[in-house]
Design a protein around this motif. Structure first.
Motif, PDB file in Angstrom:
ATOM      1  N   HIS A  44       0.897  -1.216   0.183  1.00  0.00           N
ATOM      2  CA  HIS A  44      -0.154   0.001  -0.062  1.00  0.00           C
ATOM      3  C   HIS A  44       0.820   1.268   0.132  1.00  0.00           C
ATOM      4  N   SER A  45       1.777   1.118   0.755  1.00  0.00           N
ATOM      5  CA  SER A  45       2.699   2.419   0.934  1.00  0.00           C
ATOM      6  C   SER A  45       3.598   2.729  -0.351  1.00  0.00           C
ATOM      7  N   LEU A  46       3.802   1.763  -1.243  1.00  0.00           N
ATOM      8  CA  LEU A  46       4.428   1.837  -2.434  1.00  0.00           C
ATOM      9  C   LEU A  46       3.619   2.118  -3.592  1.00  0.00           C
ATOM     10  N   GLY A  47       2.128   2.296  -3.198  1.00  0.00           N
ATOM     11  CA  GLY A  47       1.287   3.091  -4.096  1.00  0.00           C
ATOM     12  C   GLY A  47       0.483   2.186  -5.048  1.00  0.00           C
ATOM     13  N   PHE A  48       0.319   0.891  -4.351  1.00  0.00           N
ATOM     14  CA  PHE A  48      -0.400  -0.269  -4.996  1.00  0.00           C
ATOM     15  C   PHE A  48      -1.428  -0.733  -3.985  1.00  0.00           C
ATOM     16  N   ALA A  49      -2.138   0.220  -3.597  1.00  0.00           N
ATOM     17  CA  ALA A  49      -3.374  -0.152  -2.725  1.00  0.00           C
ATOM     18  C   ALA A  49      -4.197  -1.183  -3.244  1.00  0.00           C
ATOM     19  N   SER A  50      -4.508  -1.240  -4.352  1.00  0.00           N
ATOM     20  CA  SER A  50      -5.654  -2.008  -4.989  1.00  0.00           C
ATOM     21  C   SER A  50      -4.963  -3.528  -5.217  1.00  0.00           C
ATOM     22  N   ILE A  51      -3.503  -3.615  -5.312  1.00  0.00           N
ATOM     23  CA  ILE A  51      -3.101  -4.992  -5.141  1.00  0.00           C
ATOM     24  C   ILE A  51      -2.851  -5.559  -3.817  1.00  0.00           C
ATOM     25  N   SER A  52      -2.846  -4.908  -2.740  1.00  0.00           N
ATOM     26  CA  SER A  52      -2.476  -5.352  -1.452  1.00  0.00           C
ATOM     27  C   SER A  52      -3.665  -6.032  -0.975  1.00  0.00           C
ATOM     28  N   GLN A  53      -4.963  -5.879  -1.482  1.00  0.00           N
ATOM     29  CA  GLN A  53      -5.881  -6.848  -0.749  1.00  0.00           C
ATOM     30  C   GLN A  53      -6.161  -7.939  -1.660  1.00  0.00           C
ATOM     31  N   SER A  54      -5.550  -8.275  -2.627  1.00  0.00           N
ATOM     32  CA  SER A  54      -5.727  -9.416  -3.547  1.00  0.00           C
ATOM     33  C   SER A  54      -4.486 -10.408  -3.286  1.00  0.00           C
ATOM     34  N   ASN A  73      -3.829 -13.506 -10.440  1.00  0.00           N
ATOM     35  CA  ASN A  73      -3.388 -13.444 -11.950  1.00  0.00           C
ATOM     36  C   ASN A  73      -2.163 -12.807 -12.339  1.00  0.00           C
ATOM     37  N   ALA A  74      -1.630 -13.332 -13.606  1.00  0.00           N
ATOM     38  CA  ALA A  74      -0.586 -12.802 -14.000  1.00  0.00           C
ATOM     39  C   ALA A  74      -0.203 -11.157 -14.031  1.00  0.00           C
ATOM     40  N   THR A  75      -1.083 -10.463 -14.284  1.00  0.00           N
ATOM     41  CA  THR A  75      -0.993  -9.155 -14.449  1.00  0.00           C
ATOM     42  C   THR A  75      -0.536  -8.475 -12.968  1.00  0.00           C
ATOM     43  N   ILE A  76      -0.956  -8.899 -11.895  1.00  0.00           N
ATOM     44  CA  ILE A  76      -0.719  -8.482 -10.531  1.00  0.00           C
ATOM     45  C   ILE A  76       0.515  -9.335 -10.226  1.00  0.00           C
ATOM     46  N   GLY A  77       0.831 -10.627 -10.568  1.00  0.00           N
ATOM     47  CA  GLY A  77       2.064 -11.078 -10.400  1.00  0.00           C
ATOM     48  C   GLY A  77       3.145 -10.588 -11.044  1.00  0.00           C
ATOM     49  N   SER A  78       3.129 -10.072 -12.277  1.00  0.00           N
ATOM     50  CA  SER A  78       4.288  -9.383 -12.799  1.00  0.00           C
ATOM     51  C   SER A  78       4.632  -7.964 -12.161  1.00  0.00           C
ATOM     52  N   ARG A  79       3.554  -7.193 -11.926  1.00  0.00           N
ATOM     53  CA  ARG A  79       3.518  -5.941 -11.037  1.00  0.00           C
ATOM     54  C   ARG A  79       4.292  -6.077  -9.710  1.00  0.00           C
ATOM     55  N   LEU A  80       3.834  -7.246  -9.172  1.00  0.00           N
ATOM     56  CA  LEU A  80       4.634  -7.519  -7.583  1.00  0.00           C
ATOM     57  C   LEU A  80       6.161  -7.848  -7.847  1.00  0.00           C
ATOM     58  N   HIS A  81       6.245  -8.668  -9.021  1.00  0.00           N
ATOM     59  CA  HIS A  81       7.499  -9.128  -9.360  1.00  0.00           C
ATOM     60  C   HIS A  81       8.644  -8.062  -9.433  1.00  0.00           C
ATOM     61  N   GLN A  82       8.272  -6.875 -10.045  1.00  0.00           N
ATOM     62  CA  GLN A  82       8.818  -5.793 -10.207  1.00  0.00           C
ATOM     63  C   GLN A  82       9.318  -5.015  -9.052  1.00  0.00           C
ATOM     64  N   ILE A  83       8.278  -4.971  -8.212  1.00  0.00           N
ATOM     65  CA  ILE A  83       8.358  -4.198  -6.790  1.00  0.00           C
ATOM     66  C   ILE A  83       8.822  -5.186  -5.870  1.00  0.00           C
ATOM     67  N   LYS A 104       4.058 -16.093  -6.697  1.00  0.00           N
ATOM     68  CA  LYS A 104       3.129 -17.437  -7.433  1.00  0.00           C
ATOM     69  C   LYS A 104       1.901 -16.971  -7.835  1.00  0.00           C
ATOM     70  N   VAL A 105       1.574 -17.159  -9.116  1.00  0.00           N
ATOM     71  CA  VAL A 105       0.196 -16.995  -9.751  1.00  0.00           C
ATOM     72  C   VAL A 105      -0.691 -18.269  -9.163  1.00  0.00           C
ATOM     73  N   LYS A 106      -1.703 -17.989  -8.688  1.00  0.00           N
ATOM     74  CA  LYS A 106      -2.630 -19.084  -8.452  1.00  0.00           C
ATOM     75  C   LYS A 106      -3.940 -18.877  -8.689  1.00  0.00           C
TER      76      LYS A 106
END
Length: 160
Positions: A44-54, A73-83, A104-106
């Motif tokens: 959330h503090s890195l600016g990805f509040a929508s990802i933090s809940q999923s 999903n892979a979209t969120i996975g690639s974003r998290l992998h970057q950060i 991991k994408v599940k």
């Protein structure tokens, strides 16, 4: 013998064998919950509040410096992998000694509604009824499509 099952049951056996009972297991659960909240706050503090809940956090006490983030999903996975390095850095600033963050994408299992017997089919409008009847009249009597349309017309009600 099912080795993964035995490995999974080991913490329970340890808890039952010791005098303290389930206290160590409860402490591990509390620590995991605190780590989950720390990860969500870091994301959330890195600016990805929508990802933090999923995301789900997998953490094993036998590998305390490794963290696995499970995403749907892979979209969120690639974003998290970057950060991921930034997440580890943020967690280290809050006294969590995390050296490696994996993603991991599940995908979530879709709930498929299989019991449709109780539902009534939607009603046809007058225009839909006329269109199906017109198509029915144009098809040859031996056509399997004509037989299907005949069953459809018998089982559907029309709106009045």
């Amino acid at each position: 013998m099912n080795k993964p099952l035995v490995k999974l049951a080991q913490p329970w056996q340890d808890c039952l064998a010791h005098e303290q009972g389930f206290k160590p297991l409860l402490e591990r659960a509390k620590k995991h919950d605190a780590l989950t909240h720390a990860v969500q706050n870091a994301v959330h503090s890195l600016g990805f509040a929508s990802i933090s809940q999923s995301l789900l956090v997998e953490w094993r006490p036998d590998r305390p410096s490794e963290l696995v983030l499970v995403v749907p999903n892979a979209t969120i996975g690639s974003r998290l992998h970057q950060i991921a390095p930034s997440i580890a850095k943020e967690l280290n600033q809050h006294q969590w000694l995390i050296r490696q963050v994996q993603v991991k994408v599940k995908p979530k299992q879709l709930a498929v509604k299989t019991n449709r017997v109780d539902e009534d089919p939607p009603e046809f409008t007058q225009a839909a009824q006329r269109a199906w009847e017109g198509l029915y009249q144009k098809l040859s009597p031996q056509s399997s499509l004509r037989q299907s349309i005949e069953r459809l017309l018998k089982n559907r009600k029309s709106k009045r």
